[in-house]
Design an enzyme around this catalytic site. Structure first.
Site, PDB file in Angstrom:
ATOM      1  N   HIS A 294      30.579  34.832  48.993  1.00  0.00           N
ATOM      2  CA  HIS A 294      31.299  35.856  48.238  1.00  0.00           C
ATOM      3  C   HIS A 294      31.578  37.002  49.208  1.00  0.00           C
ATOM      4  O   HIS A 294      31.112  38.121  49.027  1.00  0.00           O
ATOM      5  CB  HIS A 294      30.482  36.281  47.016  1.00  0.00           C
ATOM      6  CG  HIS A 294      31.280  36.967  45.941  1.00  0.00           C
ATOM      7  ND1 HIS A 294      31.275  36.576  44.623  1.00  0.00           N
ATOM      8  CD2 HIS A 294      32.098  38.024  45.988  1.00  0.00           C
ATOM      9  CE1 HIS A 294      32.053  37.367  43.902  1.00  0.00           C
ATOM     10  NE2 HIS A 294      32.565  38.266  44.707  1.00  0.00           N
TER      11      HIS A 294
ATOM     12  N   ASN B  27      33.900  31.914  46.624  1.00  0.00           N
ATOM     13  CA  ASN B  27      34.449  32.726  45.553  1.00  0.00           C
ATOM     14  C   ASN B  27      35.840  33.221  45.947  1.00  0.00           C
ATOM     15  O   ASN B  27      35.998  33.916  46.941  1.00  0.00           O
ATOM     16  CB  ASN B  27      33.569  33.948  45.268  1.00  0.00           C
ATOM     17  CG  ASN B  27      34.132  34.746  44.102  1.00  0.00           C
ATOM     18  OD1 ASN B  27      34.105  34.289  42.968  1.00  0.00           O
ATOM     19  ND2 ASN B  27      34.686  35.916  44.377  1.00  0.00           N
ATOM     20  N   GLU B  28      36.836  32.846  45.150  1.00  0.00           N
ATOM     21  CA  GLU B  28      38.186  33.404  45.242  1.00  0.00           C
ATOM     22  C   GLU B  28      38.821  33.229  46.626  1.00  0.00           C
ATOM     23  O   GLU B  28      38.985  34.203  47.381  1.00  0.00           O
ATOM     24  CB  GLU B  28      38.175  34.879  44.823  1.00  0.00           C
ATOM     25  CG  GLU B  28      37.653  35.065  43.415  1.00  0.00           C
ATOM     26  CD  GLU B  28      37.750  36.498  42.897  1.00  0.00           C
ATOM     27  OE1 GLU B  28      38.034  37.412  43.683  1.00  0.00           O
ATOM     28  OE2 GLU B  28      37.535  36.698  41.684  1.00  0.00           O
TER      29      GLU B  28
ATOM     30  N   GLU C   7      34.305  34.444  36.003  1.00  0.00           N
ATOM     31  CA  GLU C   7      34.365  35.918  35.968  1.00  0.00           C
ATOM     32  C   GLU C   7      35.452  36.351  35.004  1.00  0.00           C
ATOM     33  O   GLU C   7      36.541  35.766  34.973  1.00  0.00           O
ATOM     34  CB  GLU C   7      34.746  36.509  37.332  1.00  0.00           C
ATOM     35  CG  GLU C   7      33.649  36.570  38.345  1.00  0.00           C
ATOM     36  CD  GLU C   7      34.124  37.186  39.661  1.00  0.00           C
ATOM     37  OE1 GLU C   7      35.019  38.049  39.649  1.00  0.00           O
ATOM     38  OE2 GLU C   7      33.579  36.777  40.698  1.00  0.00           O
TER      39      GLU C   7
ATOM     40  N   TRP D 118      34.176  46.788  46.299  1.00  0.00           N
ATOM     41  CA  TRP D 118      34.927  46.554  47.532  1.00  0.00           C
ATOM     42  C   TRP D 118      35.706  47.803  47.974  1.00  0.00           C
ATOM     43  O   TRP D 118      35.115  48.863  48.073  1.00  0.00           O
ATOM     44  CB  TRP D 118      35.811  45.309  47.358  1.00  0.00           C
ATOM     45  CG  TRP D 118      34.976  44.133  46.888  1.00  0.00           C
ATOM     46  CD1 TRP D 118      35.038  43.546  45.647  1.00  0.00           C
ATOM     47  CD2 TRP D 118      33.939  43.441  47.593  1.00  0.00           C
ATOM     48  NE1 TRP D 118      34.114  42.523  45.568  1.00  0.00           N
ATOM     49  CE2 TRP D 118      33.434  42.431  46.735  1.00  0.00           C
ATOM     50  CE3 TRP D 118      33.379  43.545  48.871  1.00  0.00           C
ATOM     51  CZ2 TRP D 118      32.410  41.563  47.109  1.00  0.00           C
ATOM     52  CZ3 TRP D 118      32.358  42.677  49.249  1.00  0.00           C
ATOM     53  CH2 TRP D 118      31.898  41.713  48.370  1.00  0.00           C
TER      54      TRP D 118
HETATM   55  O1  IFM Z   1      34.308  42.685  41.959  1.00  0.00           O
HETATM   56  C1  IFM Z   1      35.181  41.609  42.088  1.00  0.00           C
HETATM   57  C2  IFM Z   1      34.438  40.366  42.468  1.00  0.00           C
HETATM   58  O2  IFM Z   1      33.726  40.519  43.645  1.00  0.00           O
HETATM   59  C3  IFM Z   1      35.398  39.212  42.658  1.00  0.00           C
HETATM   60  N1  IFM Z   1      36.264  39.080  41.539  1.00  0.00           N
HETATM   61  C4  IFM Z   1      36.934  40.236  41.042  1.00  0.00           C
HETATM   62  C5  IFM Z   1      35.914  41.344  40.799  1.00  0.00           C
HETATM   63  C6  IFM Z   1      36.614  42.595  40.256  1.00  0.00           C
HETATM   64  O3  IFM Z   1      37.572  43.047  41.146  1.00  0.00           O
END
Ligand code: IFM
Length: 435
Positions: A123, A167-168, A352, A398
């Site tokens: 992540h 993640n993402e 999420e 972030w």
């Molecule tokens: O905080 C982030 C997370 O780390 C990854 N997905 C989106 C969230 C909100 O921006």
């Protein structure tokens, strides 16, 4: 209170909360190495107030209290991430036993509380020495990541309910190497194109490494965005199709069809790594489940002045969170149904979903609407098996630093005191009521 009831989701549906290591752990001690977010945050102008993850929510020390909150909220699972630099400080080579010990305690703590551990290996906290070697731009990252994955599987695989590699991947690649908003902050099309492929190649390589160590129930978490045209004009429609291509189809087509979308490949061809096609069987390695993160939609307009991807995002008319993201629950239903009809019959998890907001009543409404959207997707045939609220705690958002609050539990960063918000109580009410 939510209007939806737990019973509407069926007996085996998993409710959880989600967090990520860099956003909550702090604890930059006991041999943890540095990561790209440490240096990105230390560079003026990258992060609001120059906030960093040095202390964050001090979860490194306060994890028992945090796990108690998850259990007492009535949740079944906890989605967390492991920090690569805590386990392998240089990214490759020597393992930091203190790092393993931390996750050992944390995972056992989940099991003792009856929480299913949903782990994410990456992540966004790439060890800095790997960035020095090109990070996600370097094809070798597939091997570095697979070796790290194997260490995690060897130590914890038998105790993890589910494991996601990345993640993402859109954020890892595009947001961080093309838009420059996240670490390492590149704005370079060749860097981005390479990262777009390597992140998925590394995912597939890590899946094989995890399986070789006996790890089970493996997946990846993609963030998807509903992309809609700002008007009925063919040009805006083209812009939204392109955005959908870079945001959604690149990852979904690659992972679940083994082929990147031709319209995006055509634009990135000069910059992609030579011979990437040969890696596609690895990219599309069969998985056990698919994770989807969803927050909002984007409205796109054609913009001839922007090269390669001639589009711009325009502000939409809907209610927004305090970061300006439109609230659009239908987008969640549409994307879940689309993934299940066009891409995969794997079990889906909403890994999420949540809202940055100081007014918690709005957050309660947001969750209620999106839980209904999940029910609607299930009614339309999507096999959604779980839902994770982002996030358990207010945390390090972030580039927004600590100014943005996504938590269902408030954190006072001066004292580290946790205070459950109304949204936590709304989940607790729903989850303790078995109707
Ligand atoms: O905080 C982030 C997370 O780390 C990854 N997905 C989106 C969230 C909100 O921006």
């Amino acid at each position: 209170m939510f209007s939806v009831e737990r019973g509407q989701f069926g007996p085996n549906f998993v409710f959880g909360t989600a967090t990520a290591a860099y956003q909550i752990e702090g604890g930059q001690i006991d041999g943890r190495g540095t990561c790209i977010w440490d240096t990105f945050a230390a560079t003026p102008g990258n992060v609001k107030n120059a906030d960093d993850g040095h202390e964050a929510d001090d979860h490194y020390h306060r994890w028992p209290e945090d796990l108690d909150l998850i259990r007492d909220g009535g949740f079944d699972g906890y989605r967390f991430s492991l920090a690569w630099p805590r386990i392998i400080p240089e990214g490759t080579g020597a393992i930091n036993q203190a790092g393993l010990d931390f996750y050992d305690r944390l995972i056992d703590g989940m099991l003792e509380r009856g929480l299913k551990p949903f782990a994410t290996l990456y992540h966004w906290d790439l060890p800095s020495p790997l960035q020095d070697r090109g990070g996600w731009m370097n094809r070798d990252i597939a091997g570095w990541f697979a070796d790290y994955a194997a260490v995690v599987a060897r130590n914890f695989g038998d105790r993890l309910h589910a494991t996601a590699t990345i993640n993402e991947p859109w954020c890892v690649a595009f947001l961080s190497h093309f838009l420059g908003i996240h670490a390492p902050g590149y704005r370079d099309i060749r860097a981005a194109s390479r990262a777009m492929h390597h992140v998925l190649f590394a995912h597939g390589t890590a899946i094989a490494a995890l399986r070789a160590e006996g790890a089970k129930n493996l997946g990846i978490v993609t963030n998807l965005q509903k992309c809609e045209p700002a008007s009925d004009s063919p040009a805006d429609l083209e812009a939204s199709t392109l955005m959908d291509g870079t945001f959604n189809r690149w990852y979904l087509d690659g992972l679940y069809k083994g082929k990147y979308p031709a319209d995006i490949v055509a634009r990135l061809e000069p910059y992609l790594p030579a011979g990437f096609e040969a890696d596609m069987p690895v990219v599309s390695t069969p998985l056990d489940w698919a994770g989807i993160n969803y927050y909002s939609r984007s409205l796109l307009a054609y913009d001839a002045a922007t090269p390669v991807f001639p589009l711009k995002q325009v502000a939409g008319p809907l209610d927004k969170n305090d970061l300006g993201w439109e609230i659009y629950p239908k987008g969640l239903t549409d994307l879940l149904v689309r993934v299940s009809r066009e891409y995969t019959k794997l079990p889906l998890y909403v890994t999420e979903n949540g809202m940055s907001e100081t007014n918690d009543e709005k957050r309660v409404a947001y969750y209620d609407m999106h839980l209904k959207a999940v029910l609607e997707a299930r009614a339309q045939g999507a096999d959604v098996r779980g839902y994770f609220a982002w996030s358990l705690l207010d945390n390090y958002e972030w580039a927004e630093g600590y100014s943005s609050r996504f938590g269902i539990v408030h954190v006072d960063y001066e004292t580290q005191k946790r205070t459950p918000k109304g949204s936590y109580r709304a989940f607790q009410g729903m989850l303790h009521n078995t109707k």
